[in-house]
Every structure is written in structure tokens, then in C-alpha cells.
Write a protein that holds these residues in place. Structure first.
Motif, PDB file in Angstrom:
ATOM      1  N   ARG A 232      22.128 -12.408  -5.064  1.00  0.00           N
ATOM      2  CA  ARG A 232      21.325 -11.185  -5.141  1.00  0.00           C
ATOM      3  C   ARG A 232      22.245  -9.971  -5.290  1.00  0.00           C
TER       4      ARG A 232
ATOM      5  N   ASP B  67       9.420  -1.158   2.304  1.00  0.00           N
ATOM      6  CA  ASP B  67       9.021  -2.564   2.391  1.00  0.00           C
ATOM      7  C   ASP B  67       8.214  -2.972   1.156  1.00  0.00           C
ATOM      8  N   GLY B  68       8.909  -3.527   0.190  1.00  0.00           N
ATOM      9  CA  GLY B  68       8.268  -3.926  -1.066  1.00  0.00           C
ATOM     10  C   GLY B  68       7.205  -4.989  -0.862  1.00  0.00           C
ATOM     11  N   ALA B  69       7.484  -5.928   0.044  1.00  0.00           N
ATOM     12  CA  ALA B  69       6.524  -7.021   0.267  1.00  0.00           C
ATOM     13  C   ALA B  69       5.209  -6.476   0.818  1.00  0.00           C
ATOM     14  N   ALA B  70       5.300  -5.481   1.714  1.00  0.00           N
ATOM     15  CA  ALA B  70       4.083  -4.897   2.283  1.00  0.00           C
ATOM     16  C   ALA B  70       3.314  -4.132   1.201  1.00  0.00           C
TER      17      ALA B  70
ATOM     18  N   ARG C 174       3.340  -4.759  -1.910  1.00  0.00           N
ATOM     19  CA  ARG C 174       2.762  -5.747  -2.809  1.00  0.00           C
ATOM     20  C   ARG C 174       1.510  -6.365  -2.190  1.00  0.00           C
ATOM     21  N   ALA C 175       1.598  -6.639  -0.884  1.00  0.00           N
ATOM     22  CA  ALA C 175       0.461  -7.273  -0.212  1.00  0.00           C
ATOM     23  C   ALA C 175      -0.765  -6.368  -0.209  1.00  0.00           C
TER      24      ALA C 175
ATOM     25  N   LEU D  20       8.811  -1.590  -4.874  1.00  0.00           N
ATOM     26  CA  LEU D  20       7.722  -2.300  -5.554  1.00  0.00           C
ATOM     27  C   LEU D  20       8.258  -3.007  -6.800  1.00  0.00           C
TER      28      LEU D  20
ATOM     29  N   GLU E 242      11.175  -4.168  -7.158  1.00  0.00           N
ATOM     30  CA  GLU E 242      11.908  -5.351  -6.692  1.00  0.00           C
ATOM     31  C   GLU E 242      10.952  -6.466  -6.265  1.00  0.00           C
ATOM     32  N   ALA E 243       9.770  -6.087  -5.756  1.00  0.00           N
ATOM     33  CA  ALA E 243       8.886  -7.086  -5.131  1.00  0.00           C
ATOM     34  C   ALA E 243       7.910  -7.729  -6.118  1.00  0.00           C
ATOM     35  N   LEU E 244       7.519  -7.025  -7.159  1.00  0.00           N
ATOM     36  CA  LEU E 244       6.517  -7.577  -8.074  1.00  0.00           C
ATOM     37  C   LEU E 244       7.193  -8.464  -9.124  1.00  0.00           C
TER      38      LEU E 244
END
Ligand SMILES: *Cc1c(COP(=O)(O)O)cnc(C)c1O
Length: 489
Positions: free
Chosen positions: A380, A418-421, A423-424, A465, A467-469
Motif C-alpha cells: 500500500r 474514515d473512508g469506510a464510514a 462509504r457505508a 472516499l 480511497e474507499a470506493l
């Protein structure tokens, strides 16, 4: 004749310009390359004005274009140590130079008997212009992972991928994301042996690395036409040549090879077409400005400006290295720094580079946010913040230092966005199902698309975002974001 209110028209434009990020003074550490010499900007403006009505399409009708281009190319060839066999073109910018390098290599590969779909091999740090070239011209792009900590390319990892369907290898001098100078000599020797073309992308460094030194004062290893096996080099005049946007140089080794860059046709009932570059009718403005700036500065002038950049880069590198929670990625060769979180300190002492950049922007300093990226080998690359140093940076190092330190103090220990949050919180997305209105709705829901043309104040969430999508989804959303900016209301 129609009358018009000149003052009102220009007043409106001036008001629009006032809302832009400042193009001068060193507060924007990307996009703009300010020499700090007002007379040079005025000279460039006067040159643009003199050629304003000219069509650069036809240098036989507008002969000034041919003379200026020849002289700019002559200067660039000397700077990049090309011999008589090195010829080239002035293009509209780095992207066009890179596109044409790929187009030329594809034609050369086909002429040598290559069949099917050719490929480009390059480190993952190669400029996005090569992703674009691969897409436009129908090549595959084989991206070689770099060291995730330093951003450096191990030549061996690229060399082992020089299979017969490779039409072009590309290395950078230096890379835009991290400023790493790729191992040009090692890669070139292998390309030479394998009969593969090698492009050195010096869009960023071409007009400044000739005057650069390593941190210990030694000369750089050769990276230009001194290296056998290098078949082309791109160098943007609108970066460290200080020209207005719209000027780059693409030099190629070998007349016959370079002719493959051209497009010509007599197969239509209009004028015979011969285009060295992508455009047809084109402005001669940036060419004239480049030509004039070269006359004014000469090699000595460029060397002086480079020296200012070098001193500022060293000073800023030391400053960033001294800020707890941040570190510079690798050892950049050239006037840029990529800064990331220092994971050798505890999480509560770390500085997220994107939150840092957002704070610096509030203080009037525009740094460029670069997302993290997973490479094909699973390692990464960290998210970073990019600073391009220009000749005006030197006199503002103290001011900039204060802003960089205070911004780090503001966010030290704060977790990254927090990209994951994020995205969720969005509905499940598939790029193929994203029509324009759905995409616009997603952008609004994510708080990214506002009413005006700008981005939100905080860009860290947007980058998180990204990075997460999934990549196709992000790319579709970004297209929507930019497209809607220019849609008439
Ligand atoms: C800027 C840059 C490009 C692309 O140039 P544009 O002028 O923005 O089209 C390509 N490669 C590198 C290394 C660059 O820095």
C-alpha cells in the motif's frame, strides 16, 4: 459597428479572477510555477499578444512559428544533451507530449512487426497521462510496484517485464507523486538490449534537473539523451520553463522514428493535412512566450532560478523532517516533496497529511492531496500531500514553515477521515448503474458537490472516499463533479 463596454467586460473578468487561488506569490504549491520575475511575465504577455492572431497550424504560412519552434527545440536539445539525431516538436503541454511519445512507440512497434495489442510498462508512479495514452491509443498499461516506503523503483522489477509485446517503457525524471528519479541507466540498458523504446518523462524536471545536484552536492546520474537506449524525452516549458500554460517539448531520437509521430492525409477534398501534434489549428501564444523567456533567461538565468528552488527544497525538507508526526517520502530529486504520516511515532503523535493540508489551506497555503493506493503486489502506497517548490518559495520559507508547523499542531493525533464510514453511509454503488442524476445525488449525499464551482473546505473526506470506493465508481463520480461545474444553469 456594434459597441461594447470594454471596461465592464474586463471588470467582470477581473472579479472572477479575484476569486481564483493566487497564481503568484508561492501560496499555491502545485499547478503554477512562478519565477517571481514580473518583467519575465510581462515579456511573455507581450509575446503572446504579438502572435495572438497567428495560426500555429501552418508554419509555412506563418513562418515565425517555424523559427520560434526551431529555436526552442535547439535550446531544449542542448539542455537535454541530444545530438544531431535528436529532433522534436513543441506541444500544448505534458499530456500531449506523453500521448505523442506513446503514439510514436506504437507505430514503431507495429512497423517492426508487432501484432495484436501492445503494452506500456512503467512504474506505478508514472504520470496519469500514460493511463490516458493507453486508453486513447489502445495499449495495455503494465504498472510495476515501487517501494511503498520510499517510492523508488527497483530497475530489476521493470526489466523482467520487458516481454515482446512491450512497445514502450516509461520512467520519470522525476516522478510527479514523489519526486523520485527513476533508474534511467539501468532500465535503458535493458531496453536497448531487448529492442524496446524508452521514454523519459521529464515533464516536471526537464527544465530544472539539468541544474540540480544531489543532497550531498554531487551531480545527478545521467537521465537524458546522454543515456543510450533513451528514445524520447518530454519536458514541460510551462513548468520550470516558467512559460504560460500550453507549452511542452517532446524530443525524439532518430528522424525516421520521430516521423511516426506525425499525422498526414491528402484523402479529403480540403487542404493537405500534416500535423506533428494532436491539434489542428492552434495558438502560437505559449510557444512565443516560451521562446521569449528562453531568450531572456538563457541557461544562466534558468540555473539561478533552479538554485533558489534547490535551497528552498532542502530547507523545507529539513523543516518537514523536524515536524513530529510527519515524514518526507524517500529522497526527492527535484523541487518537490511528498509528505506522509510518520508511522514510527505512536498514533496519537501522528499527523494525517490530508488533515494537515486542509488546515494549511485555512491559513492560505494550497498543498495538493494525493490518495493512498494499493499496488498490484498488495503493498500500500500511503496517502501523501504534495508540495511543488518554485523560485518564489525561497523568500517565503519562514512564513510557510510557521503555517506547516501550526497546521500539524492543530491535527496531531486526529485520526484520518474514515473512508469506510463514508462509504457505508452511501447506497451500494456500481459504476455501470450510475447515471448522471444518481451520481449527482451521491455527491450531494457525501457533502462533496456544493452549489458553487469549488470543492468543500475540507478535502480530506473527499480523498478518503476516493480511497474507499471502487475505482470505476470514484472515476464516474469525479466525472460528474467536474461536468456539472460547467453546465449552464
Ligand atoms: C505535469 C506532468 C505531466 C503532464 O503534464 P500537463 O502539462 O499537466 O499535461 C506528465 N508527467 C509529469 C511527470 C508531470 O509532472
Amino acid at each position: 459597428m456594434t459597441s461594447f463596454d470594454r471596461d465592464a467586460i474586463l471588470a467582470r473578468l477581473a472579479a472572477l479572477r479575484a476569486a481564483d487561488a493566487p497564481t503568484h506569490g508561492g501560496h499555491v504549491l502545485s499547478y503554477v510555477y512562478d519565477s517571481g520575475i514580473a518583467e519575465l511575465d510581462e515579456l511573455a504577455a507581450a509575446a503572446v499578444r504579438l502572435v495572438q492572431p497567428v495560426n500555429g497550424l501552418d508554419p509555412t504560412t506563418f513562418t515565425s512559428v517555424a523559427v520560434m519552434e526551431r529555436e526552442v527545440l535547439g535550446f531544449a536539445r542542448e539542455l537535454l544533451h541530444g545530438g544531431d539525431e535528436v529532433v522534436g516538436s513543441v506541444t500544448s503541454g505534458g499530456t500531449e507530449s506523453c500521448l505523442l511519445a506513446v503514439k510514436t512507440a506504437r507505430e514503431a512497434w507495429r512497423a517492426a512487426g508487432g501484432a495484436g495489442r501492445p503494452r506500456i510498462v512503467a512504474p506505478v508512479t508514472v504520470h496519469a497521462a500514460f493511463h490516458k495514452a493507453a486508453e486513447y491509443f489502445g495499449l495495455d498499461l503494465d504498472l510495476v510496484p515501487v517501494d511503498a516506503r520510499t517510492g523508488r523503483l527497483d530497475a530489476e522489477r521493470l526489466v523482467e517485464r520487458l516481454v515482446p509485446d512491450v512497445a514502450l517503457a516509461v520512467v520519470s525524471a522525476p516522478s510527479y507523486p514523489y519526486g523520485s528519479l527513476d533508474p534511467v541507466e539501468e532500465v535503458a540498458a535493458a531496453c536497448d538490449e531487448a529492442g524496446v523504446d524508452l521514454h523519459v518523462d521529464a515533464c516536471f524536471g526537464g527544465w530544472i534537473l539539468p541544474f540540480w545536484r544531489e543532497a550531498d552536492g554531487s551531480a545527478l546520474p545521467p537521465w537524458d539523451f546522454r543515456v543510450p537506449g533513451v528514445t524520447s524525452v518530454s519536458a514541460d516549458v510551462h513548468k520550470f520553463g516558467y512559460a504560460p500554460k500550453g507549452a511542452s517539448v517532446l524530443l525524439q531520437r532518430g528522424r525516421d522514428r520521430q516521423r511516426l509521430q506525425y499525422f498526414a492525409t491528402t484523402g479529403w477534398p480540403g487542404y493537405p493535412v500534416v500535423n506533428p501534434t494532436l491539434l489542428g489549428s492552434k495558438s502560437a501564444g505559449a510557444l512565443a512566450a516560451s521562446w521569449a523567456i528562453i531568450q531572456a533567461l538563457g541557461a544562466r538565468g534558468f540555473a539561478e532560478l533552479a538554485d533558489s528552488c534547490l535551497r528552498a527544497t532542502r530547507a523545507l525538507g529539513d523543516i518537514v523532517g523536524d515536524i513530529e508526526g510527519l515524514r518526507v517520502v524517500g529522497e526527492p530529486t527535484g523541487p518537490l516533496l511528498a509528505v506522509t504520516a510518520d508511522d514510527s511515532v505512536a498514533a496519537e503523535r501522528r499527523v494525517d497529511p490530508h488533515r494537515w493540508a486542509d488546515r494549511a489551506r485555512r491559513r492560505g497555503w494550497h498543498l495538493q492531496l494525493q490518495p493512498g493506493l494499493t499496488q498490484s503486489d498488495g503493498t500500500r502506497l500511503p496517502r501523501t500531500t504534495h508540495l511543488t517548490i518554485t523560485p518564489v518559495t525561497h523568500d517565503r520559507v519562514d512564513e510557510l514553515e510557521a503555517a506547516l508547523r501550526a497546521s500539524a499542531d492543530d491535527v496531531r493525533g486526529e485520526p484520518p477521515a474514515d473512508g469506510a464510514a463514508l462509504r457505508a453511509a452511501l447506497p451500494p454503488l456500481a459504476a455501470s448503474a450510475l447515471d448522471s442524476d444518481t451520481a449527482a445525488g451521491v455527491l450531494r449525499a457525501a457533502g462533496i458537490a456544493g452549489d458553487g464551482p469549488g470543492l468543500p473546505d475540507e478535502q480530506a473526506p473527499l480523498l478518503a472516499l476516493i480511497e474507499a470506493l471502487p475505482r470505476p465508481v470514484t472515476e464516474r463520480l469525479l466525472v460528474e463533479l467536474l461536468a456539472r461545474i460547467v453546465e449552464p444553469g
